[in-house]
Design a protein around this motif. Sequence first.
Motif, PDB file in Angstrom:
ATOM      1  N   ILE A 126      50.439 -36.661   0.593  1.00 39.91           N
ATOM      2  CA  ILE A 126      49.097 -37.226   0.640  1.00 39.91           C
ATOM      3  C   ILE A 126      48.264 -36.480  -0.390  1.00 39.91           C
ATOM      4  CG2 ILE A 126      46.990 -37.423   2.040  1.00 39.91           C
ATOM      5  CD1 ILE A 126      48.909 -37.702   4.495  1.00 39.91           C
ATOM      6  N   ILE A 127      47.655 -37.209  -1.304  1.00 35.34           N
ATOM      7  CA  ILE A 127      46.839 -36.554  -2.324  1.00 35.34           C
ATOM      8  C   ILE A 127      45.366 -36.623  -1.925  1.00 35.34           C
ATOM      9  CG2 ILE A 127      46.091 -36.604  -4.748  1.00 35.34           C
ATOM     10  CD1 ILE A 127      48.856 -37.554  -5.531  1.00 35.34           C
ATOM     11  N   ASN A 128      44.747 -35.465  -1.896  1.00 38.26           N
ATOM     12  CA  ASN A 128      43.327 -35.392  -1.578  1.00 38.26           C
ATOM     13  C   ASN A 128      42.483 -35.802  -2.775  1.00 38.26           C
ATOM     14  OD1 ASN A 128      43.775 -34.563   1.041  1.00 38.26           O
ATOM     15  ND2 ASN A 128      43.548 -32.386   0.566  1.00 38.26           N
ATOM     16  N   CYS A 129      41.438 -36.586  -2.515  1.00 39.19           N
ATOM     17  CA  CYS A 129      40.605 -37.126  -3.594  1.00 39.19           C
ATOM     18  C   CYS A 129      39.129 -36.993  -3.250  1.00 39.19           C
ATOM     19  CB  CYS A 129      40.884 -38.628  -3.779  1.00 39.19           C
ATOM     20  SG  CYS A 129      42.566 -39.033  -4.256  1.00 39.19           S
ATOM     21  N   LEU A 130      38.322 -36.880  -4.296  1.00 37.71           N
ATOM     22  CA  LEU A 130      36.871 -36.968  -4.165  1.00 37.71           C
ATOM     23  C   LEU A 130      36.421 -38.226  -4.880  1.00 37.71           C
ATOM     24  CD1 LEU A 130      35.895 -33.275  -5.132  1.00 37.71           C
ATOM     25  CD2 LEU A 130      36.385 -34.199  -2.848  1.00 37.71           C
ATOM     26  N   LEU A 131      35.433 -38.882  -4.328  1.00 36.50           N
ATOM     27  CA  LEU A 131      34.848 -40.029  -5.020  1.00 36.50           C
ATOM     28  C   LEU A 131      33.728 -39.520  -5.921  1.00 36.50           C
ATOM     29  CD1 LEU A 131      34.653 -42.477  -1.985  1.00 36.50           C
ATOM     30  CD2 LEU A 131      36.261 -42.600  -3.907  1.00 36.50           C
ATOM     31  N   GLN A 132      33.792 -39.900  -7.189  1.00 40.38           N
ATOM     32  CA  GLN A 132      32.731 -39.468  -8.105  1.00 40.38           C
ATOM     33  C   GLN A 132      31.545 -40.420  -8.022  1.00 40.38           C
ATOM     34  OE1 GLN A 132      33.720 -38.868 -12.255  1.00 40.38           O
ATOM     35  NE2 GLN A 132      31.644 -38.202 -12.742  1.00 40.38           N
ATOM     36  N   ILE A 133      30.389 -39.865  -7.722  1.00 35.57           N
ATOM     37  CA  ILE A 133      29.173 -40.651  -7.561  1.00 35.57           C
ATOM     38  C   ILE A 133      28.319 -40.506  -8.811  1.00 35.57           C
ATOM     39  CG2 ILE A 133      27.200 -41.105  -6.049  1.00 35.57           C
ATOM     40  CD1 ILE A 133      29.763 -41.121  -4.536  1.00 35.57           C
ATOM     41  N   ARG A 134      27.766 -41.624  -9.240  1.00 33.90           N
ATOM     42  CA  ARG A 134      26.857 -41.563 -10.394  1.00 33.90           C
ATOM     43  C   ARG A 134      25.485 -41.102  -9.909  1.00 33.90           C
ATOM     44  NH1 ARG A 134      26.576 -47.004 -13.600  1.00 33.90           N
ATOM     45  NH2 ARG A 134      28.822 -46.695 -13.482  1.00 33.90           N
ATOM     46  N   ILE A 135      25.155 -39.851 -10.229  1.00 32.84           N
ATOM     47  CA  ILE A 135      23.852 -39.322  -9.796  1.00 32.84           C
ATOM     48  C   ILE A 135      22.919 -39.064 -10.965  1.00 32.84           C
ATOM     49  CG2 ILE A 135      24.562 -38.295  -7.613  1.00 32.84           C
ATOM     50  CD1 ILE A 135      24.766 -35.579  -9.108  1.00 32.84           C
ATOM     51  N   ALA A 136      23.496 -38.937 -12.170  1.00 30.20           N
ATOM     52  CA  ALA A 136      22.673 -38.559 -13.324  1.00 30.20           C
ATOM     53  C   ALA A 136      21.770 -39.707 -13.744  1.00 30.20           C
ATOM     54  CB  ALA A 136      23.557 -38.135 -14.477  1.00 30.20           C
ATOM     55  N   GLN A 137      20.569 -39.332 -14.130  1.00 30.82           N
ATOM     56  CA  GLN A 137      19.612 -40.289 -14.635  1.00 30.82           C
ATOM     57  C   GLN A 137      20.071 -40.839 -15.977  1.00 30.82           C
ATOM     58  OE1 GLN A 137      15.278 -39.736 -14.064  1.00 30.82           O
ATOM     59  NE2 GLN A 137      16.181 -41.723 -13.581  1.00 30.82           N
ATOM     60  N   GLU A 138      20.635 -39.941 -16.782  1.00 33.15           N
ATOM     61  CA  GLU A 138      21.033 -40.329 -18.137  1.00 33.15           C
ATOM     62  C   GLU A 138      22.144 -41.381 -18.078  1.00 33.15           C
ATOM     63  OE1 GLU A 138      22.244 -36.522 -19.561  1.00 33.15           O
ATOM     64  OE2 GLU A 138      24.168 -36.605 -18.558  1.00 33.15           O
ATOM     65  N   ASP A 139      22.299 -42.061 -19.155  1.00 36.33           N
ATOM     66  CA  ASP A 139      23.291 -43.119 -19.236  1.00 36.33           C
ATOM     67  C   ASP A 139      24.689 -42.520 -19.221  1.00 36.33           C
ATOM     68  OD1 ASP A 139      22.937 -45.738 -19.120  1.00 36.33           O
ATOM     69  OD2 ASP A 139      23.066 -46.120 -21.278  1.00 36.33           O
TER      70      ASP A 139
ATOM     71  N   LYS B  42      28.877 -43.591 -18.168  1.00 34.98           N
ATOM     72  CA  LYS B  42      29.726 -44.659 -17.668  1.00 34.98           C
ATOM     73  C   LYS B  42      30.594 -44.174 -16.504  1.00 34.98           C
ATOM     74  CE  LYS B  42      32.901 -44.093 -21.644  1.00 34.98           C
ATOM     75  NZ  LYS B  42      32.401 -42.817 -22.125  1.00 34.98           N
ATOM     76  N   PHE B  43      30.497 -42.892 -16.163  1.00 35.15           N
ATOM     77  CA  PHE B  43      31.386 -42.365 -15.139  1.00 35.15           C
ATOM     78  C   PHE B  43      30.730 -42.292 -13.765  1.00 35.15           C
ATOM     79  CE2 PHE B  43      33.142 -40.088 -19.004  1.00 35.15           C
ATOM     80  CZ  PHE B  43      34.140 -41.029 -19.188  1.00 35.15           C
ATOM     81  N   GLY B  44      31.546 -42.544 -12.779  1.00 32.06           N
ATOM     82  CA  GLY B  44      31.075 -42.436 -11.406  1.00 32.06           C
ATOM     83  C   GLY B  44      30.614 -43.770 -10.862  1.00 32.06           C
ATOM     84  N   LEU B  45      30.735 -43.914  -9.564  1.00 34.93           N
ATOM     85  CA  LEU B  45      30.343 -45.152  -8.901  1.00 34.93           C
ATOM     86  C   LEU B  45      28.939 -45.036  -8.338  1.00 34.93           C
ATOM     87  CD1 LEU B  45      33.555 -45.957  -6.849  1.00 34.93           C
ATOM     88  CD2 LEU B  45      32.427 -47.539  -8.407  1.00 34.93           C
ATOM     89  N   PRO B  46      28.163 -46.102  -8.427  1.00 33.87           N
ATOM     90  CA  PRO B  46      26.878 -46.107  -7.727  1.00 33.87           C
ATOM     91  C   PRO B  46      27.129 -46.008  -6.219  1.00 33.87           C
ATOM     92  CG  PRO B  46      27.085 -48.004  -9.205  1.00 33.87           C
ATOM     93  CD  PRO B  46      28.430 -47.352  -9.144  1.00 33.87           C
ATOM     94  N   MET B  47      26.192 -45.434  -5.509  1.00 33.67           N
ATOM     95  CA  MET B  47      26.375 -45.205  -4.073  1.00 33.67           C
ATOM     96  C   MET B  47      26.687 -46.495  -3.306  1.00 33.67           C
ATOM     97  SD  MET B  47      23.518 -42.288  -3.395  1.00 33.67           S
ATOM     98  CE  MET B  47      23.364 -40.927  -4.569  1.00 33.67           C
ATOM     99  N   THR B  48      26.035 -47.593  -3.690  1.00 33.53           N
ATOM    100  CA  THR B  48      26.246 -48.849  -2.971  1.00 33.53           C
ATOM    101  C   THR B  48      27.706 -49.310  -3.066  1.00 33.53           C
ATOM    102  OG1 THR B  48      25.534 -49.933  -4.993  1.00 33.53           O
ATOM    103  CG2 THR B  48      23.918 -49.768  -3.216  1.00 33.53           C
ATOM    104  N   GLU B  49      28.327 -49.039  -4.197  1.00 34.70           N
ATOM    105  CA  GLU B  49      29.721 -49.482  -4.353  1.00 34.70           C
ATOM    106  C   GLU B  49      30.689 -48.642  -3.534  1.00 34.70           C
ATOM    107  OE1 GLU B  49      31.054 -50.330  -8.333  1.00 34.70           O
ATOM    108  OE2 GLU B  49      29.056 -51.065  -8.848  1.00 34.70           O
ATOM    109  N   ILE B  50      30.324 -47.389  -3.291  1.00 40.39           N
ATOM    110  CA  ILE B  50      31.170 -46.523  -2.473  1.00 40.39           C
ATOM    111  C   ILE B  50      31.286 -47.094  -1.058  1.00 40.39           C
ATOM    112  CG2 ILE B  50      31.375 -44.235  -1.398  1.00 40.39           C
ATOM    113  CD1 ILE B  50      31.738 -43.924  -4.315  1.00 40.39           C
ATOM    114  N   THR B  51      30.164 -47.516  -0.539  1.00 40.77           N
ATOM    115  CA  THR B  51      30.157 -48.056   0.816  1.00 40.77           C
ATOM    116  C   THR B  51      31.067 -49.283   0.905  1.00 40.77           C
ATOM    117  OG1 THR B  51      27.827 -47.465   0.642  1.00 40.77           O
ATOM    118  CG2 THR B  51      28.534 -48.416   2.707  1.00 40.77           C
ATOM    119  N   ASN B  52      30.996 -50.147  -0.103  1.00 39.26           N
ATOM    120  CA  ASN B  52      31.869 -51.333  -0.118  1.00 39.26           C
ATOM    121  C   ASN B  52      33.340 -50.948  -0.209  1.00 39.26           C
ATOM    122  OD1 ASN B  52      29.635 -52.957  -0.053  1.00 39.26           O
ATOM    123  ND2 ASN B  52      29.574 -53.278  -2.277  1.00 39.26           N
TER     124      ASN B  52
END
Length: 223
Positions: free
Chosen positions: A106-119, A121-131
């Motif tokens: 089993i591989i442990n993973c973290l979900l990368q969240i897009r928190i930076a104001q700056e542009d 392309k990496f990380g998911l918006p919080m709303t997409e994580i929930t989906n």
Amino acid sequence: MIKNQLKILKESIPDEVTLVAVSKTKPNTAILEAYEVGQRDFGENKVQEMVAKYEVLPKDIKWHMIGHLQRNKIKYMAHFVHLIHAVDSLKLLLEIDKQAKKHQRIINCLLQIRIAQEDTKFGLPMTEITNLLASDEFKQLEHIQIVGLMGMASFTDDFDQVRKEFKALKEFYTTLDKLPATNNFKLDTISMGMSGDYKIAIEEGSSMIRVGSAIFGVRNYIA
Ligand SMILES: *Cc1c(COP(=O)(O)O)cnc(C)c1O
């Protein structure tokens, strides 16, 4: 030099915060110096480089993949990677699950969240994580475990901005943590904070910091 920097850093952070020493672009000799004073968690952002280091360095090192990942590279590290920090799509998770299954782990993973104001392309918006977490496809995965979230603050010297971004990540973490734990979802890690902002990150609730240049010195090229 490395040993000294590491010692100073370790003394300045709480025991319960995990320090991932980011060794990307640095030679094995540098990693071994840190290893000799007890450092075991190391972070790399390129799969090939991490595999090459894994093959020759002590086997009790915990290797963290902190970089943006391509699906076709996962197979090279699936047998040993300790934690994948930058998972940003269900597609990626499906592939990690598939490769982990081949090695019966089993591989442990973290979900990368897009928190930076700056542009960025990496990380998911919080709303997409929930989906993602609510999807049937996700619920069927048996060879990955989501253990937390990862985020990178804006690259700026506006520390109020940085603090605001870390605060938002912590808040989102707290919200997700209220969901019932399942076989593949059980949170205990917030990976936030790098050389320039780890102090703020810890104040805002980080449990894992990823520090490179403050230990190993500046890198020769942007990686
Ligand atoms: C390079 C890198 C770090 C470490 O950066 P420093 O500023 O050298 O501490 C942390 N996280 C990620 C994702 C990185 O790529």
